[in-house]
Scaffold this active site. Sequence first.
Site, mmCIF file in Angstrom:
data_model
loop_
_atom_site.group_PDB
_atom_site.id
_atom_site.type_symbol
_atom_site.label_atom_id
_atom_site.label_comp_id
_atom_site.label_asym_id
_atom_site.label_seq_id
_atom_site.Cartn_x
_atom_site.Cartn_y
_atom_site.Cartn_z
ATOM 1 N N LYS A 22 0.843 -1.214 0.000
ATOM 2 C CA LYS A 22 0.000 0.000 0.000
ATOM 3 C C LYS A 22 0.868 1.250 0.000
ATOM 4 C CE LYS A 22 -1.661 1.566 4.051
ATOM 5 N NZ LYS A 22 -1.380 2.960 4.399
ATOM 6 N N ASN A 23 1.855 1.276 0.903
ATOM 7 C CA ASN A 23 2.624 2.513 1.076
ATOM 8 C C ASN A 23 3.619 2.769 -0.040
ATOM 9 O OD1 ASN A 23 1.145 3.137 3.274
ATOM 10 N ND2 ASN A 23 2.669 2.513 4.794
ATOM 11 N N ARG A 97 -4.717 10.495 4.315
ATOM 12 C CA ARG A 97 -3.668 11.510 4.416
ATOM 13 C C ARG A 97 -2.654 11.437 3.284
ATOM 14 N NH1 ARG A 97 -2.590 14.051 8.996
ATOM 15 N NH2 ARG A 97 -0.466 14.089 8.245
ATOM 16 N N CYS A 121 -4.763 12.817 13.089
ATOM 17 C CA CYS A 121 -5.521 11.586 12.922
ATOM 18 C C CYS A 121 -5.343 10.732 14.161
ATOM 19 C CB CYS A 121 -5.111 10.840 11.662
ATOM 20 S SG CYS A 121 -3.578 9.960 11.836
ATOM 21 N N ARG A 126 0.614 14.484 13.264
ATOM 22 C CA ARG A 126 1.045 14.278 11.889
ATOM 23 C C ARG A 126 1.196 15.565 11.071
ATOM 24 N NH1 ARG A 126 -1.261 8.764 9.406
ATOM 25 N NH2 ARG A 126 0.688 8.971 8.268
ATOM 26 N N PRO A 127 2.142 16.413 11.468
ATOM 27 C CA PRO A 127 2.363 17.644 10.698
ATOM 28 C C PRO A 127 2.937 17.339 9.309
ATOM 29 C CG PRO A 127 4.098 17.345 12.324
ATOM 30 C CD PRO A 127 3.101 16.244 12.569
ATOM 31 N N ASP A 129 4.810 19.961 7.847
ATOM 32 C CA ASP A 129 5.672 21.131 7.688
ATOM 33 C C ASP A 129 6.926 20.842 6.856
ATOM 34 O OD1 ASP A 129 6.213 19.520 10.002
ATOM 35 O OD2 ASP A 129 7.743 20.964 10.600
ATOM 36 N N LEU A 130 7.458 19.619 6.974
ATOM 37 C CA LEU A 130 8.708 19.320 6.257
ATOM 38 C C LEU A 130 8.473 19.106 4.755
ATOM 39 C CD1 LEU A 130 10.360 17.031 8.952
ATOM 40 C CD2 LEU A 130 10.607 19.495 8.617
ATOM 41 N N ASP A 311 4.620 0.385 12.009
ATOM 42 C CA ASP A 311 3.406 -0.209 11.435
ATOM 43 C C ASP A 311 3.225 -1.678 11.820
ATOM 44 O OD1 ASP A 311 2.939 2.245 10.345
ATOM 45 O OD2 ASP A 311 3.549 1.724 8.304
ATOM 46 N N ILE A 333 7.813 6.822 16.927
ATOM 47 C CA ILE A 333 7.452 7.562 15.705
ATOM 48 C C ILE A 333 6.177 8.391 15.907
ATOM 49 C CG2 ILE A 333 6.948 7.376 13.221
ATOM 50 C CD1 ILE A 333 9.721 6.279 13.838
ATOM 51 N N ARG A 403 -8.831 -0.534 4.232
ATOM 52 C CA ARG A 403 -7.960 0.504 3.668
ATOM 53 C C ARG A 403 -6.597 -0.076 3.297
ATOM 54 N NH1 ARG A 403 -7.392 5.893 6.876
ATOM 55 N NH2 ARG A 403 -5.968 6.097 5.136
HETATM 56 C C1 EPZ Z 1 4.426 6.925 6.488
HETATM 57 O O1 EPZ Z 1 3.686 8.007 7.037
HETATM 58 C C2 EPZ Z 1 3.468 5.783 6.327
HETATM 59 N N1 EPZ Z 1 2.407 6.175 5.403
HETATM 60 C C3 EPZ Z 1 2.912 5.379 7.695
HETATM 61 O O2 EPZ Z 1 2.116 4.221 7.509
HETATM 62 C C4 EPZ Z 1 4.067 5.017 8.639
HETATM 63 O O3 EPZ Z 1 3.568 4.784 9.926
HETATM 64 C C5 EPZ Z 1 5.079 6.171 8.685
HETATM 65 O O4 EPZ Z 1 5.492 6.535 7.343
HETATM 66 C C6 EPZ Z 1 6.319 5.834 9.494
HETATM 67 O O5 EPZ Z 1 6.941 4.707 8.963
HETATM 68 C C7 EPZ Z 1 2.604 6.104 4.086
HETATM 69 O O6 EPZ Z 1 3.670 5.744 3.617
HETATM 70 C C8 EPZ Z 1 1.468 6.463 3.213
HETATM 71 P P1 EPZ Z 1 6.526 10.302 8.481
HETATM 72 P P2 EPZ Z 1 4.264 9.477 7.030
HETATM 73 O O7 EPZ Z 1 6.360 11.576 7.765
HETATM 74 O O8 EPZ Z 1 5.116 9.659 5.836
HETATM 75 C C9 EPZ Z 1 7.099 13.656 11.851
HETATM 76 C C10 EPZ Z 1 0.255 2.802 7.941
HETATM 77 O O9 EPZ Z 1 -0.283 2.242 8.928
HETATM 78 N N2 EPZ Z 1 6.889 14.626 10.759
HETATM 79 O O10 EPZ Z 1 7.692 9.456 8.157
HETATM 80 O O11 EPZ Z 1 3.128 10.393 7.234
HETATM 81 C C11 EPZ Z 1 5.814 12.879 12.160
HETATM 82 O O12 EPZ Z 1 4.979 13.586 13.040
HETATM 83 C C12 EPZ Z 1 0.808 4.196 8.039
HETATM 84 O O13 EPZ Z 1 0.335 2.280 6.816
HETATM 85 C C13 EPZ Z 1 7.027 15.966 11.005
HETATM 86 O O14 EPZ Z 1 7.299 16.383 12.126
HETATM 87 O O15 EPZ Z 1 5.178 9.450 8.308
HETATM 88 C C14 EPZ Z 1 6.356 11.586 12.734
HETATM 89 O O16 EPZ Z 1 6.613 11.743 14.100
HETATM 90 C C15 EPZ Z 1 0.321 5.027 9.120
HETATM 91 N N3 EPZ Z 1 6.832 16.848 9.985
HETATM 92 C C16 EPZ Z 1 7.673 11.396 11.996
HETATM 93 O O17 EPZ Z 1 7.993 12.668 11.426
HETATM 94 C C17 EPZ Z 1 6.521 16.417 8.722
HETATM 95 O O18 EPZ Z 1 6.367 17.267 7.826
HETATM 96 C C18 EPZ Z 1 7.637 10.381 10.871
HETATM 97 O O19 EPZ Z 1 6.495 10.616 10.032
HETATM 98 C C19 EPZ Z 1 6.401 15.047 8.481
HETATM 99 C C20 EPZ Z 1 6.585 14.159 9.523
#
Ligand code: EPZ
Length: 423
Positions: A22-23, A97, A121, A126-127, A129-130, A311, A333, A403
């Site tokens: 999926k991801n 998202r 969520c 889940r910001p 900003d980056l 996950d 995470i 999903r």
């Molecule tokens: C991806 O989410 C996955 N989703 C998530 O899978 C997975 O849990 C996550 O990566 C971590 O492995 C998809 O690939 C579609 P991140 P993502 O940005 O990209 C912080 C599932 O069950 N952060 O790597 O949204 C954030 O808050 C899901 O399939 C910022 O601060 O995760 C977190 O603490 C749920 N600012 C950390 O980074 C940002 O702009 C990692 O989040 C982005 C993230």
Amino acid sequence: MVKIKVYGNQKIDGIVPISGAKNSALPLLAAAILSSNSLKLKNVPPLLDVSTMLDLLESLGATYQINQDSMYANTIELKADSIYNFTAPYEIVKKMRASILVLGPLLARFGKCKVSLPGGCAIGVRPIDLHLKGLEALGATIDLSDGYIRASAANGLKGSDFDFPTTTVTGTENVMLAATLAEGTTVLKNAALEPEIIDLANCLNKMGAKISGHGTSTIVIKGVTSLHEAEYSVMPDRIEAGTYAIAAGITRGRVDLIGGNFRKLLPSFIDKMEKAGLRFTDIENGLRVEYSGELSPISVNTEPFPGFPTDLQAQTMAMLCFVNGESNIYENIWENRFMHAAELMRMGANITVFQAHANIKGGKRLKGAPVMATDLRASISLVLAALAADGSTIIDRVYHLDRGYCCVKEKLANCGVTIDRIS
Ligand code: EPZ
């Protein structure tokens, strides 16, 4: 509303073909926006999130054709040669998202777009900003108002260096997608290492992008002016594979995971599960996972790849409820990813949660109860716990499961395990 009824005291024994990830499928589908030529994706899992992404792409003006190759996999051919709408509305983004992944491609190819802010969520704030800072580094102008991101780059994006202060999976993907069509070279530092990033870069390169360093923390993208027709097969879903491995542990059974090099995709997970006592054996095109005697308690820290995946945290917690002794899980995470603990406790589990730490005193029998799925991984963790519990369990809000898990009922049935969908 559909619920799932799970009968307890069942044992998994059989073969599970692992579907496409999926991801990985979601960013690959978004990549189609970058080109006016067709992108043919094979091994796309038939999931609700994939349908949501297709709805979003269609609303932008992309067209697609689906060919069902098997119950578990589709080939989808996408064409984005007539995009006329540049808005990803709240109604779609709030459902999924990962819709945010259209931001980079729309901006890179058309110089403008409007994407709803996803908001928080069930698993955390889940910001994004980056994602935005990375795009700004490429020259985008970003304005946030009325719950929407309005991004523009009237003269196109320009390659640049960007160092992610925190690694982010979809953030790396979004900026990499955008940089593909930027003028000049982009260097992404502290990029995410997840295998899904490698899959996306490999697909983009097949489309004519010039990306190197994917799979390391520095990704270099030499911008190109356009991309060509391509065909690509989605990588296997390592989280689905890990989930069925846990099914073998929790039900004291055995499962052959088919369709990938899961040792490479799940190094820390397999290491931990071996420490707990699960047996892993290489087989042709996959891995056999067997219960081979009483499991031991473990301590798990979730981390970005190659660390233990967040996950698989909920599913691991479900298993540890059945393991004699004290186990600990540290979720590093997501700030709120222990909602399943309360539901497992409704089934009799002894879990104490304090902030990012969960202590599990395992070994007590769990008993079926009505429970509620709070997110995708929580929902499957409840299915796993229910398979090993006494009596039957009714799980509500199973749309979370649809999903991200393909054909759970059918895949379990092939392994001698029965679950039912009930209204
Ligand atoms: C991806 O989410 C996955 N989703 C998530 O899978 C997975 O849990 C996550 O990566 C971590 O492995 C998809 O690939 C579609 P991140 P993502 O940005 O990209 C912080 C599932 O069950 N952060 O790597 O949204 C954030 O808050 C899901 O399939 C910022 O601060 O995760 C977190 O603490 C749920 N600012 C950390 O980074 C940002 O702009 C990692 O989040 C982005 C993230």
